[in-house]
Scaffold this motif. Structure first.
Motif, PDB file in Angstrom:
ATOM      1  N   ALA A  44      -1.953   0.455  -5.178  1.00 16.90           N
ATOM      2  CA  ALA A  44      -1.663  -0.931  -4.794  1.00 16.90           C
ATOM      3  C   ALA A  44      -0.577  -1.478  -5.712  1.00 16.90           C
ATOM      4  O   ALA A  44      -0.758  -1.540  -6.937  1.00 16.90           O
ATOM      5  CB  ALA A  44      -2.921  -1.791  -4.900  1.00 16.90           C
TER       6      ALA A  44
ATOM      7  N   LEU B 190      -6.322  -3.248  -5.061  1.00 16.96           N
ATOM      8  CA  LEU B 190      -6.596  -1.832  -4.809  1.00 16.96           C
ATOM      9  C   LEU B 190      -7.700  -1.672  -3.775  1.00 16.96           C
ATOM     10  O   LEU B 190      -7.629  -0.784  -2.907  1.00 16.96           O
ATOM     11  CB  LEU B 190      -6.981  -1.124  -6.110  1.00 16.96           C
ATOM     12  N   GLN B 191      -8.732  -2.505  -3.845  1.00 15.71           N
ATOM     13  CA  GLN B 191      -9.785  -2.443  -2.835  1.00 15.71           C
ATOM     14  C   GLN B 191      -9.215  -2.722  -1.448  1.00 15.71           C
ATOM     15  O   GLN B 191      -9.560  -2.037  -0.474  1.00 15.71           O
ATOM     16  CB  GLN B 191     -10.888  -3.457  -3.166  1.00 15.71           C
TER      17      GLN B 191
ATOM     18  N   GLY C 164      -6.002   1.644   4.071  1.00 14.24           N
ATOM     19  CA  GLY C 164      -5.694   3.070   4.168  1.00 14.24           C
ATOM     20  C   GLY C 164      -6.757   3.831   4.949  1.00 14.24           C
ATOM     21  O   GLY C 164      -6.440   4.654   5.824  1.00 14.24           O
ATOM     22  N   GLU C 165      -8.021   3.554   4.651  1.00 17.46           N
ATOM     23  CA  GLU C 165      -9.118   4.181   5.400  1.00 17.46           C
ATOM     24  C   GLU C 165      -9.097   3.740   6.858  1.00 17.46           C
ATOM     25  O   GLU C 165      -9.390   4.524   7.770  1.00 17.46           O
ATOM     26  CB  GLU C 165     -10.454   3.809   4.755  1.00 17.46           C
TER      27      GLU C 165
ATOM     28  N   MET D  41       1.348   5.517  -0.797  1.00 17.27           N
ATOM     29  CA  MET D  41       0.664   6.810  -0.892  1.00 17.27           C
ATOM     30  C   MET D  41       1.410   7.715  -1.867  1.00 17.27           C
ATOM     31  O   MET D  41       2.623   7.899  -1.753  1.00 17.27           O
ATOM     32  CB  MET D  41       0.608   7.472   0.482  1.00 17.27           C
TER      33      MET D  41
ATOM     34  N   GLU E 248      -3.101   9.858  -2.787  1.00 15.93           N
ATOM     35  CA  GLU E 248      -3.953   8.804  -3.312  1.00 15.93           C
ATOM     36  C   GLU E 248      -3.271   7.454  -3.095  1.00 15.93           C
ATOM     37  O   GLU E 248      -2.045   7.337  -3.173  1.00 15.93           O
ATOM     38  CB  GLU E 248      -4.227   9.009  -4.808  1.00 15.93           C
ATOM     39  N   TRP E 249      -4.096   6.445  -2.819  1.00 14.65           N
ATOM     40  CA  TRP E 249      -3.558   5.116  -2.563  1.00 14.65           C
ATOM     41  C   TRP E 249      -3.300   4.363  -3.866  1.00 14.65           C
ATOM     42  O   TRP E 249      -4.115   4.388  -4.788  1.00 14.65           O
ATOM     43  CB  TRP E 249      -4.518   4.305  -1.694  1.00 14.65           C
TER      44      TRP E 249
ATOM     45  N   VAL F  16      -6.090  -2.294  -0.416  1.00 10.31           N
ATOM     46  CA  VAL F  16      -5.228  -1.185  -0.006  1.00 10.31           C
ATOM     47  C   VAL F  16      -6.061   0.009   0.451  1.00 10.31           C
ATOM     48  O   VAL F  16      -5.759   0.643   1.477  1.00 10.31           O
ATOM     49  CB  VAL F  16      -4.276  -0.795  -1.156  1.00 10.31           C
ATOM     50  N   LYS F  17      -7.119   0.332  -0.276  1.00 13.91           N
ATOM     51  CA  LYS F  17      -7.968   1.461   0.128  1.00 13.91           C
ATOM     52  C   LYS F  17      -8.635   1.193   1.473  1.00 13.91           C
ATOM     53  O   LYS F  17      -8.757   2.102   2.306  1.00 13.91           O
ATOM     54  CB  LYS F  17      -9.013   1.740  -0.953  1.00 13.91           C
ATOM     55  N   LEU F  18      -9.060  -0.044   1.694  1.00 13.67           N
ATOM     56  CA  LEU F  18      -9.686  -0.380   2.971  1.00 13.67           C
ATOM     57  C   LEU F  18      -8.703  -0.229   4.126  1.00 13.67           C
ATOM     58  O   LEU F  18      -9.048   0.316   5.187  1.00 13.67           O
ATOM     59  CB  LEU F  18     -10.226  -1.811   2.933  1.00 13.67           C
TER      60      LEU F  18
ATOM     61  N   GLY G 110       0.847  -1.184   0.000  1.00 14.71           N
ATOM     62  CA  GLY G 110       0.000   0.000   0.000  1.00 14.71           C
ATOM     63  C   GLY G 110       0.882   1.234   0.000  1.00 14.71           C
ATOM     64  O   GLY G 110       1.610   1.482   0.966  1.00 14.71           O
TER      65      GLY G 110
END
Length: 501
Positions: free
Chosen positions: A281, A394-395, A401-402, A273, A278-279, A397-399, A271
């Motif tokens: 993956a 990517l999903q 990250g959030e 930045m 923006e994230w 990594v975003k999860l 992950g």
């Protein structure tokens, strides 16, 4: 399957979105429902519905299915979670968790710090054909790697002192080795150390990872074959380990240096930045399966042209095995003659696959990947394919990250300075109250990923869907999802910023 089971499965199916329904139907079609997704065995111990007419399911009350409450769901999801924090090095902490679908679970995981060399080791092991191989590999492989990383002089000292516990500091290690196998495994490890000592070469992490994995895989075979050759004895326990299999993804992190050894279809994802916050993956690994054309070409080139139509059938090795590299799985490595002597008496003629002409068909040779970490790299996700079947890198990594952003609200509020004004405190509290809306349900990021993998929709987590899928009996659950094992390691950006380029 009785009518109540059928209704429960259909209700669960209808809870899924169209994309997940499609995945399920493809999975049933490819596997003919009854065949294990990876091993291809069709004997009763490897069938999905071995006792489906007696399978447990969510309890019924007045003929209505009673689903677990949100609190009960959370207890189930958090049952195996673990967290470890570090006070120095490039890894600040890691979260791990796993959730079973099979009974018993076929995934395992292990983490340890090297005590005589630098580096944190973390591994995910996804078993098939039963849990035996994955369990044994998770207990032994990190020691093999730690020994291979020892410089020659340190290796000699270690051999002379004979202190096996001095190689690793393990974390969350709850599984115990079967007593009657400890001596055998210890003997194999001593022989492995002797082989390392006979090869006085400069230490290289890539070759050390390869050596460790290939040596352990070889030992799984020797521990069956050598006793048979010497006195005709076959130990059913070592045989079950050799005939079952496991894929593996192991990371070695030393400061800014990240190495990944991958065998099979687990995956490691970074992950990162960007400057625009923006994230991104970065998928480090590449699966060894039929979707990897380079892997198909490798196998075709290793066997005669006459076998081109049989060596890979239905996107599987010999029409049976989904991963095209793995540890163990000696049904695809031993000669047909040896299989006839060792395996056929125990599991029947199915022990020898159809079109078995020029073995070995399978290797445990890992692909080794290197990445130099930078302050932009925030975390590493290693997970079995049970997670990646349900979400993209990517999903995931975003999860995470959030989750990183929301996790700060698990901590107590600390005022930024001593002489802060009441108005500033009020503004801070209002901001915190608003931000608490993004606070995740789970403090552990691995649990957070598993929760979203099972119950996630484009509108968030659907409790009804989550409860339905967690309520399925193991016989039925495997139709909808695989075992999931996840480890998330967080990097220290300040430490990486100070590393020389």
């Amino acid at each position: 399957m009785n009518s109540s089971n059928i209704n429960f499965v259909l209700n669960t199916y209808l809870k899924l979105d169209l994309n997940c329904r499609g995945k399920l139907l493809i999975n049933i079609y490819k596997n003919n429902v009854f065949v294990n997704q990876k091993c291809g065995f069709t004997s009763s111990c490897y069938r999905y519905f071995r006792t489906s007419h007696e399978a447990a399911q969510a309890p019924l009350k007045d003929g209505v299915t009673v689903l677990p409450t949100p609190q009960e769901v959370t207890i189930t999801l958090r049952k195996n979670e673990f967290n470890k924090e570090f006070i120095q090095g490039s890894v600040k902490s890691y979260d791990s968790n796993q959730l079973a679908s099979n009974d018993p679970i076929e995934d395992t995981r292990s983490e340890a710090m090297c005590k005589q060399t630098a580096g944190l080791l973390m591994g995910i092991f996804d078993g098939h054909g039963g849990p035996a191989c994955a369990q044994v590999v998770s207990k032994r492989l990190l020691n093999y790697i730690a020994a291979a990383l020892l410089p020659y002089e340190q290796l000699q000292t270690y051999i002379n002192e004979g202190a096996p516990d001095s190689l690793l500091e393990t974390f969350n290690d709850k599984t115990k080795m079967v007593e009657d196998l400890k001596y055998k495994y210890s003997k194999s490890f001593k022989q492995y150390l002797a082989e390392l000592a006979a090869d006085d070469k400069e230490i290289n992490i890539k070759t050390s990872l390869e050596k460790a994995i290939m040596s352990l895989d070889s030992d799984l075979s020797k521990e069956v074959v050598d006793p048979y050759n010497s006195d005709g004895f076959i130990n059913p326990k070592t045989l079950s380990v050799a005939l079952s299999g496991a894929v593996a993804c192991v990371s070695h992190i030393d400061g800014p240096h990240l190495h990944i050894a991958n065998v099979g279809d687990c995956n490691a994802v970074l992950g990162t930045m960007t400057e625009e916050n923006e994230w991104v993956a970065k998928k480090i690994t590449k699966e060894h399966n039929a979707e990897n054309f380079d892997e198909l070409k490798r196998i075709w080139n290793e066997h005669p042209d006459s076998e081109r139509k049989t060596v890979i059938r239905r996107d599987r090795l010999l029409g049976e095995l989904a991963p095209l590299r793995s540890i163990g799985d000696y049904r695809y490595k031993w000669s047909a003659e040896l299989l006839s002597k060792l395996a056929v008496p125990y599991i029947g003629n199915k022990a020898i696959p159809a079109h078995y002409y020029t073995p070995p068909y399978l290797t445990a040779m890992p692909d080794i990947y290197y990445h130099r970490l930078t302050p932009k790299d925030k975390f590493l996700i290693i997970a079995s394919d049970g997670l990646w079947d349900m979400m993209t890198p990517l999903q995931a990594v975003k999860l995470v990250g959030e989750h990183m952003k929301g996790k700060v609200f698990f901590n107590l509020l600390k005022l930024p300075k001593k002489n802060i004004q009441l108005g500033d405190i009020d503004e801070l509290l209002v901001h915190r109250k608003e931000s608490l809306k993004s606070k995740p349900k789970d403090k552990n990021a691995a649990t957070h990923l598993i929760r979203h993998a099972i119950g996630g929709t484009e509108y968030g987590v659907d409790h009804s869907r989550l409860a339905h899928l967690l309520s399925l009996a193991p016989d039925v659950s495997r139709m909808f999802r695989d075992d999931m094992t996840v480890t998330v390691a967080y990097f220290d950006a300040e430490f990486l910023r100070q590393c020389p380029s």
